[in-house]
Design a protein around this motif. Sequence first.
Motif, PDB file in Angstrom:
ATOM      1  N   MET A   1      14.192  -0.475  -7.605  1.00  0.00           N
ATOM      2  CA  MET A   1      13.915   0.945  -7.409  1.00  0.00           C
ATOM      3  C   MET A   1      13.298   1.226  -6.047  1.00  0.00           C
ATOM      4  SD  MET A   1      11.209   3.320  -9.484  1.00  0.00           S
ATOM      5  CE  MET A   1      10.731   4.895  -8.779  1.00  0.00           C
ATOM      6  N   THR A   2      12.376   0.355  -5.628  1.00  0.00           N
ATOM      7  CA  THR A   2      11.635   0.632  -4.409  1.00  0.00           C
ATOM      8  C   THR A   2      11.656  -0.576  -3.490  1.00  0.00           C
ATOM      9  OG1 THR A   2       9.585  -0.098  -5.453  1.00  0.00           O
ATOM     10  CG2 THR A   2      10.092   2.241  -5.570  1.00  0.00           C
ATOM     11  N   ASP A   3      11.244  -0.345  -2.276  1.00  0.00           N
ATOM     12  CA  ASP A   3      11.176  -1.398  -1.279  1.00  0.00           C
ATOM     13  C   ASP A   3       9.736  -1.495  -0.800  1.00  0.00           C
ATOM     14  OD1 ASP A   3      11.784  -3.326   0.543  1.00  0.00           O
ATOM     15  OD2 ASP A   3      12.619  -1.961   2.029  1.00  0.00           O
ATOM     16  N   PHE A   4       8.926  -2.285  -1.504  1.00  0.00           N
ATOM     17  CA  PHE A   4       7.516  -2.383  -1.152  1.00  0.00           C
ATOM     18  C   PHE A   4       7.312  -3.400  -0.037  1.00  0.00           C
ATOM     19  CE2 PHE A   4       8.130  -5.651  -4.374  1.00  0.00           C
ATOM     20  CZ  PHE A   4       7.413  -6.721  -3.870  1.00  0.00           C
ATOM     21  N   LYS A   5       6.198  -3.279   0.636  1.00  0.00           N
ATOM     22  CA  LYS A   5       5.826  -4.194   1.710  1.00  0.00           C
ATOM     23  C   LYS A   5       4.566  -4.936   1.296  1.00  0.00           C
ATOM     24  CE  LYS A   5       4.451  -4.289   6.602  1.00  0.00           C
ATOM     25  NZ  LYS A   5       4.154  -3.447   7.797  1.00  0.00           N
ATOM     26  N   LEU A   6       4.594  -6.255   1.409  1.00  0.00           N
ATOM     27  CA  LEU A   6       3.430  -7.083   1.101  1.00  0.00           C
ATOM     28  C   LEU A   6       2.902  -7.687   2.397  1.00  0.00           C
ATOM     29  CD1 LEU A   6       1.648  -8.371  -1.150  1.00  0.00           C
ATOM     30  CD2 LEU A   6       3.229 -10.309  -1.120  1.00  0.00           C
ATOM     31  N   THR A   7       1.666  -7.340   2.739  1.00  0.00           N
ATOM     32  CA  THR A   7       1.043  -7.795   3.980  1.00  0.00           C
ATOM     33  C   THR A   7      -0.152  -8.676   3.659  1.00  0.00           C
ATOM     34  OG1 THR A   7       1.678  -5.725   5.061  1.00  0.00           O
ATOM     35  CG2 THR A   7       0.023  -7.060   6.154  1.00  0.00           C
ATOM     36  N   ARG A   8      -0.286  -9.775   4.375  1.00  0.00           N
ATOM     37  CA  ARG A   8      -1.389 -10.708   4.164  1.00  0.00           C
ATOM     38  C   ARG A   8      -2.188 -10.849   5.450  1.00  0.00           C
ATOM     39  NH1 ARG A   8       0.121 -16.884   3.144  1.00  0.00           N
ATOM     40  NH2 ARG A   8       1.695 -16.030   4.521  1.00  0.00           N
ATOM     41  N   PHE A   9      -3.521 -10.888   5.333  1.00  0.00           N
ATOM     42  CA  PHE A   9      -4.379 -11.138   6.490  1.00  0.00           C
ATOM     43  C   PHE A   9      -5.726 -11.673   6.009  1.00  0.00           C
ATOM     44  CE2 PHE A   9      -4.621  -6.677   5.330  1.00  0.00           C
ATOM     45  CZ  PHE A   9      -5.992  -6.425   5.234  1.00  0.00           C
ATOM     46  N   PRO A  10      -6.478 -12.346   6.893  1.00  0.00           N
ATOM     47  CA  PRO A  10      -7.779 -12.892   6.504  1.00  0.00           C
ATOM     48  C   PRO A  10      -8.770 -11.775   6.170  1.00  0.00           C
ATOM     49  CG  PRO A  10      -6.970 -13.953   8.492  1.00  0.00           C
ATOM     50  CD  PRO A  10      -6.077 -12.780   8.245  1.00  0.00           C
ATOM     51  N   PHE A  11      -9.653 -12.046   5.234  1.00  0.00           N
ATOM     52  CA  PHE A  11     -10.638 -11.063   4.800  1.00  0.00           C
ATOM     53  C   PHE A  11     -11.870 -11.164   5.693  1.00  0.00           C
ATOM     54  CE2 PHE A  11     -13.939  -9.731   1.505  1.00  0.00           C
ATOM     55  CZ  PHE A  11     -13.702  -8.375   1.693  1.00  0.00           C
ATOM     56  N   THR A  12     -11.739 -10.603   6.895  1.00  0.00           N
ATOM     57  CA  THR A  12     -12.839 -10.519   7.851  1.00  0.00           C
ATOM     58  C   THR A  12     -12.879  -9.092   8.387  1.00  0.00           C
ATOM     59  OG1 THR A  12     -11.498 -11.100   9.790  1.00  0.00           O
ATOM     60  CG2 THR A  12     -12.486 -12.928   8.542  1.00  0.00           C
ATOM     61  N   ARG A  13     -14.023  -8.671   8.873  1.00  0.00           N
ATOM     62  CA  ARG A  13     -14.154  -7.302   9.393  1.00  0.00           C
ATOM     63  C   ARG A  13     -13.210  -7.070  10.574  1.00  0.00           C
ATOM     64  NH1 ARG A  13     -17.770  -3.530   8.258  1.00  0.00           N
ATOM     65  NH2 ARG A  13     -19.028  -5.054   7.102  1.00  0.00           N
ATOM     66  N   GLU A  14     -13.084  -8.065  11.430  1.00  0.00           N
ATOM     67  CA  GLU A  14     -12.194  -7.935  12.592  1.00  0.00           C
ATOM     68  C   GLU A  14     -10.750  -7.726  12.159  1.00  0.00           C
ATOM     69  OE1 GLU A  14     -10.870 -10.461  16.588  1.00  0.00           O
ATOM     70  OE2 GLU A  14     -12.196 -11.369  15.095  1.00  0.00           O
ATOM     71  N   GLU A  15     -10.286  -8.510  11.182  1.00  0.00           N
ATOM     72  CA  GLU A  15      -8.897  -8.383  10.724  1.00  0.00           C
ATOM     73  C   GLU A  15      -8.677  -7.087   9.954  1.00  0.00           C
ATOM     74  OE1 GLU A  15      -6.286 -10.182  11.426  1.00  0.00           O
ATOM     75  OE2 GLU A  15      -7.471 -11.512  12.705  1.00  0.00           O
ATOM     76  N   ILE A  16      -9.692  -6.627   9.217  1.00  0.00           N
ATOM     77  CA  ILE A  16      -9.569  -5.341   8.521  1.00  0.00           C
ATOM     78  C   ILE A  16      -9.412  -4.215   9.542  1.00  0.00           C
ATOM     79  CG2 ILE A  16     -10.787  -3.676   7.059  1.00  0.00           C
ATOM     80  CD1 ILE A  16     -12.113  -6.086   5.658  1.00  0.00           C
ATOM     81  N   ASP A  17     -10.225  -4.231  10.600  1.00  0.00           N
ATOM     82  CA  ASP A  17     -10.121  -3.216  11.649  1.00  0.00           C
ATOM     83  C   ASP A  17      -8.740  -3.239  12.296  1.00  0.00           C
ATOM     84  OD1 ASP A  17     -12.700  -2.310  11.291  1.00  0.00           O
ATOM     85  OD2 ASP A  17     -13.563  -3.595  12.856  1.00  0.00           O
ATOM     86  N   LYS A  18      -8.256  -4.437  12.562  1.00  0.00           N
ATOM     87  CA  LYS A  18      -6.946  -4.587  13.199  1.00  0.00           C
ATOM     88  C   LYS A  18      -5.844  -4.057  12.298  1.00  0.00           C
ATOM     89  CE  LYS A  18      -3.874  -8.204  15.022  1.00  0.00           C
ATOM     90  NZ  LYS A  18      -3.734  -9.669  15.259  1.00  0.00           N
ATOM     91  N   TRP A  19      -5.876  -4.420  11.034  1.00  0.00           N
ATOM     92  CA  TRP A  19      -4.862  -3.946  10.094  1.00  0.00           C
ATOM     93  C   TRP A  19      -4.949  -2.430   9.921  1.00  0.00           C
ATOM     94  CZ3 TRP A  19      -5.589  -1.668   5.193  1.00  0.00           C
ATOM     95  CH2 TRP A  19      -4.413  -1.506   4.429  1.00  0.00           C
ATOM     96  N   GLY A  20      -6.162  -1.893   9.824  1.00  0.00           N
ATOM     97  CA  GLY A  20      -6.332  -0.462   9.630  1.00  0.00           C
ATOM     98  C   GLY A  20      -5.774   0.364  10.766  1.00  0.00           C
ATOM     99  N   ALA A  21      -5.794  -0.180  11.987  1.00  0.00           N
ATOM    100  CA  ALA A  21      -5.314   0.553  13.160  1.00  0.00           C
ATOM    101  C   ALA A  21      -3.798   0.505  13.311  1.00  0.00           C
ATOM    102  CB  ALA A  21      -5.980  -0.002  14.422  1.00  0.00           C
ATOM    103  N   GLU A  22      -3.138  -0.334  12.540  1.00  0.00           N
ATOM    104  CA  GLU A  22      -1.696  -0.508  12.706  1.00  0.00           C
ATOM    105  C   GLU A  22      -0.871   0.645  12.155  1.00  0.00           C
ATOM    106  OE1 GLU A  22      -0.841  -4.191  10.815  1.00  0.00           O
ATOM    107  OE2 GLU A  22      -1.605  -5.427  12.459  1.00  0.00           O
ATOM    108  N   ASP A  23      -1.384   1.340  11.155  1.00  0.00           N
ATOM    109  CA  ASP A  23      -0.603   2.368  10.470  1.00  0.00           C
ATOM    110  C   ASP A  23      -1.574   3.376   9.853  1.00  0.00           C
ATOM    111  OD1 ASP A  23       0.982   3.845   8.604  1.00  0.00           O
ATOM    112  OD2 ASP A  23       2.385   2.178   8.412  1.00  0.00           O
ATOM    113  N   PRO A  24      -1.355   4.682  10.068  1.00  0.00           N
ATOM    114  CA  PRO A  24      -2.257   5.686   9.459  1.00  0.00           C
ATOM    115  C   PRO A  24      -2.334   5.579   7.940  1.00  0.00           C
ATOM    116  CG  PRO A  24      -0.831   6.701  11.111  1.00  0.00           C
ATOM    117  CD  PRO A  24      -0.328   5.294  10.910  1.00  0.00           C
TER     118      PRO A  24
END
Length: 237
Positions: A1-24
């Motif tokens: 039915m759908t085309d989901f995206k699964l993204t993986r990254f380390p659970f650190t504040r730096e990586e969270i900030d980086k991931w958050g800035a990639e897409d609104p």
Amino acid sequence: MTDFKLTRFPFTREEIDKWGAEDPRHRNWPVVYVMNNNSAVYVGESVNAEGRMKQHIDSDEKRRLECVRVVLDETFNKSVCLDLESFLIRMFSGDGQLQVLNHNAGITDADYYNRDAYQKTFNEVFEKLHTQENLFRRSLPEIINSDLFKLSPFKALNHDQALAVEDILQGLFDDLEHGAGNTVVVQGNPGTGKTVVAIYLLKLLEDIRRHDPEEPLDTDSIFSDFWLFTIRGVGVV
């Protein structure tokens, strides 16, 4: 039915900030996320995943987790994410490989538009987490047919079961507030879910007893008022 995206990254504040800035949408879209280390797992959902993860990383219980996997789908809404979150929590609990850090905060078997059509996507999410991410040791049928799954405290309560738990909690906390004793009797025909209610309730009460007041509560929980009630000073012993 759908085309989901699964993204993986380390659970650190730096990586969270980086991931958050990639897409609104990482700050303004309903998603489901899985955080884990070698021994524990936590499943969550949020419309502001970046902000929610930053809250988690400040938590004594969750900062020891090491990796995040986010499930994002353009067709997901809040109801779908709550349902997928519930599904994954139940599967992790039934699998038994990782300790589930989630509380019994109010998982319910709520219906919503086109719910049946999303089940295929949920199964596909499970398969990716199982075969590609190695977060499960058993297949979906093996989990569902296991005793661990059948006796798991993480059940999706139906309407009647949720009302029963709510009534029991209300009576219990009222009696605690007034220093009175309390005896609860749950009656029902075979197959109505008496054991489900009992196991769910025991886990819920233990979660309330052990809850850290500094840990943010899920305000969408149908039982969140009882958590706030105990934090204000009644408590469960």
